[in-house]
Design an enzyme around this catalytic site. Structure first.
Site, short mmCIF file in Angstrom:
data_model
loop_
_atom_site.label_atom_id
_atom_site.label_comp_id
_atom_site.label_asym_id
_atom_site.label_seq_id
_atom_site.Cartn_x
_atom_site.Cartn_y
_atom_site.Cartn_z
N MET A 27 0.67 -1.07 -0.11
CA MET A 27 -0.06 0.11 0.03
C MET A 27 0.89 1.34 0.04
O MET A 27 0.28 2.30 0.24
CB MET A 27 -0.87 -0.15 1.30
CG MET A 27 -1.87 -1.18 1.16
SD MET A 27 -3.61 -0.94 1.97
CE MET A 27 -2.84 -0.60 3.52
N HIS A 34 9.24 -3.42 3.49
CA HIS A 34 8.62 -3.46 2.11
C HIS A 34 10.14 -3.81 1.16
O HIS A 34 9.84 -4.64 0.57
CB HIS A 34 8.11 -2.17 1.59
CG HIS A 34 6.94 -1.83 2.23
ND1 HIS A 34 6.67 -0.69 2.92
CD2 HIS A 34 5.63 -2.75 2.12
CE1 HIS A 34 5.39 -0.87 3.42
NE2 HIS A 34 4.76 -1.42 2.90
N GLN A 58 -10.60 -2.87 1.69
CA GLN A 58 -9.92 -3.45 3.14
C GLN A 58 -9.97 -2.50 4.29
O GLN A 58 -9.76 -2.86 5.38
CB GLN A 58 -8.73 -4.18 3.04
CG GLN A 58 -7.68 -3.16 2.66
CD GLN A 58 -6.09 -3.80 2.27
OE1 GLN A 58 -6.02 -4.21 1.30
NE2 GLN A 58 -5.20 -3.75 3.33
N SER A 182 6.24 -0.21 10.18
CA SER A 182 5.00 0.05 9.66
C SER A 182 4.60 1.36 9.18
O SER A 182 5.24 2.07 9.59
CB SER A 182 3.99 -0.33 10.83
OG SER A 182 2.54 0.01 10.38
N ARG A 184 2.27 2.98 9.21
CA ARG A 184 1.50 3.76 10.47
C ARG A 184 2.30 4.11 11.53
O ARG A 184 1.63 4.96 12.22
CB ARG A 184 0.33 2.70 10.74
CG ARG A 184 -0.70 2.46 9.98
CD ARG A 184 -2.01 1.82 10.40
NE ARG A 184 -3.30 1.76 9.43
CZ ARG A 184 -3.54 0.77 8.77
NH1 ARG A 184 -2.85 -0.47 9.03
NH2 ARG A 184 -4.54 0.87 8.30
P1 AMP Z 1 1.47 -2.90 3.35
O1 AMP Z 1 2.11 -1.74 2.54
O2 AMP Z 1 1.33 -2.48 5.08
O3 AMP Z 1 -0.06 -3.50 2.97
O4 AMP Z 1 2.38 -4.10 3.56
C1 AMP Z 1 2.96 -4.51 2.31
C2 AMP Z 1 3.65 -5.90 2.62
O5 AMP Z 1 4.70 -5.68 3.42
C3 AMP Z 1 2.87 -6.90 3.45
O6 AMP Z 1 3.19 -8.27 3.01
C4 AMP Z 1 3.32 -6.69 4.85
O7 AMP Z 1 3.10 -7.92 5.58
C5 AMP Z 1 4.74 -6.37 4.38
N1 AMP Z 1 5.59 -5.68 5.52
C6 AMP Z 1 5.05 -4.87 6.14
N2 AMP Z 1 5.91 -4.16 7.46
C7 AMP Z 1 6.80 -5.17 7.53
C8 AMP Z 1 7.71 -5.33 8.18
N3 AMP Z 1 8.18 -4.52 9.32
N4 AMP Z 1 8.63 -6.46 7.88
C9 AMP Z 1 8.29 -7.31 6.96
N5 AMP Z 1 7.21 -7.25 6.22
C10 AMP Z 1 6.57 -6.05 6.30
#
Ligand code: AMP
Length: 273
Positions: A27, A34, A58, A182, A184
């Site tokens: 996202m 990422h 979502q 994160s 966030r």
């Molecule tokens: P998102 O952009 O939050 O939807 O995350 C995209 C992908 O990155 C998802 O598969 C998450 O689980 C992964 N992800 C997010 N934060 C982390 C982290 N700290 N370590 C490993 N993978 C992550």
């Protein structure tokens, strides 16, 4: 690197690829978590495709869809540096029509924990991931263990719908002080960020207790609660890899998950035992 905005562009490009395709759906507001997924995809595949799409389906009403961090220019730079081949950045109106086929996440694995607190969230996650899989047709797709329940549901969808994609789980990337990365985290003030360190501390302490042979979840939970005494805990949960609740740690088949609220920010983290 080529940036793609339309379905037609992506489908035309994909038609002419006859190679391994590693796919990393995100996202955006990309961080080292990422990047670790993208690097894994880069190491193992001839072609790497990343998507940046803040998927509206979502998010529940009242969640942070409108204010979800957007860093388009930085995301493009990061993907270039990571030698991504194609970056797919569609608009919501490109991805969705008015009246869509809906996906229902499986009951057992999706109606606890995150699914219970965020009803419908995983329906939206599986919907967008399936649509993206249909477009990208990856041979390999990379997901973080950070979103453990999401990862588990995507693996189940891959099996149930015979998608035949190799789903690659990736380790959680943390700041040097333990805070799981994160998108966030940018919502946290300095003080809240310091408070948030109790989350990874409590997971570490659970790992240590288990290392000392303490396997009763009640005992471990109590100690975790003490460490997070100043936080608003939504849940501490002990499940096996299929997300069945457990009372006793099963070495090699346990995930301990935490969700907390710090101010208006909701954070999740976990440890795989
Ligand atoms: P998102 O952009 O939050 O939807 O995350 C995209 C992908 O990155 C998802 O598969 C998450 O689980 C992964 N992800 C997010 N934060 C982390 C982290 N700290 N370590 C490993 N993978 C992550």
């Amino acid at each position: 690197m080529e940036i793609i905005h339309t379905i037609e562009q992506l489908q035309n490009i994909r038609k002419n690829i006859n190679a391994t395709v590693g796919f990393v759906p995100t996202m955006g507001a990309l961080h080292n978590g990422h990047i670790s997924l993208i690097k894994k995809a880069r190491e193992a595949n001839e072609i790497v495709i990343v998507s940046v799409f803040v998927n509206p389906t979502q998010f529940l009403a009242g969640e942070d869809l409108e204010k979800y961090p957007k860093k388009t220019e930085a995301d493009i730079k990061i993907c270039q540096l990571c030698k991504v081949d194609y970056l797919f950045m569609p608009l919501a109106t490109t991805m969705y029509t008015q009246d869509e086929v809906l996906i229902k996440a499986p009951l057992l694995r999706s109606y606890t924990l995150e699914g219970e607190r965020r009803p419908g969230h995983f329906d939206g996650v599986l919907q967008v991931v399936l649509k993206l899989f249909g477009l990208v047709k990856p041979t390999h797709a990379y997901f973080g263990k950070k979103d453990a329940q999401q990862l588990s549901l995507i693996m189940q969808m891959n099996e149930n719908l015979f998608l035949g994609i190799t789903i690659v789980p990736c380790e959680i990337i943390r700041e040097s002080d333990g805070l799981a990365l994160s998108s966030r985290n940018v919502y946290l003030s300095d003080e809240q960020r310091t408070q948030a360190l109790a989350i990874s501390k409590s997971l570490n302490s659970a790992g240590k207790l288990i290392g000392r042979g303490i396997l009763e979840c009640d005992l471990i939970q109590e100690s975790m609660q003490n460490i997070m005494a100043d936080l608003e805990i939504e849940y501490i949960a002990f499940v096996d890899r299929a997300f069945n609740k457990i009372d006793k740690i099963i070495l090699g088949n346990t995930i301990i998950l935490i969700a907390v609220k710090i101010g208006s920010t909701r954070l999740i983290d976990n440890i795989w035992i």
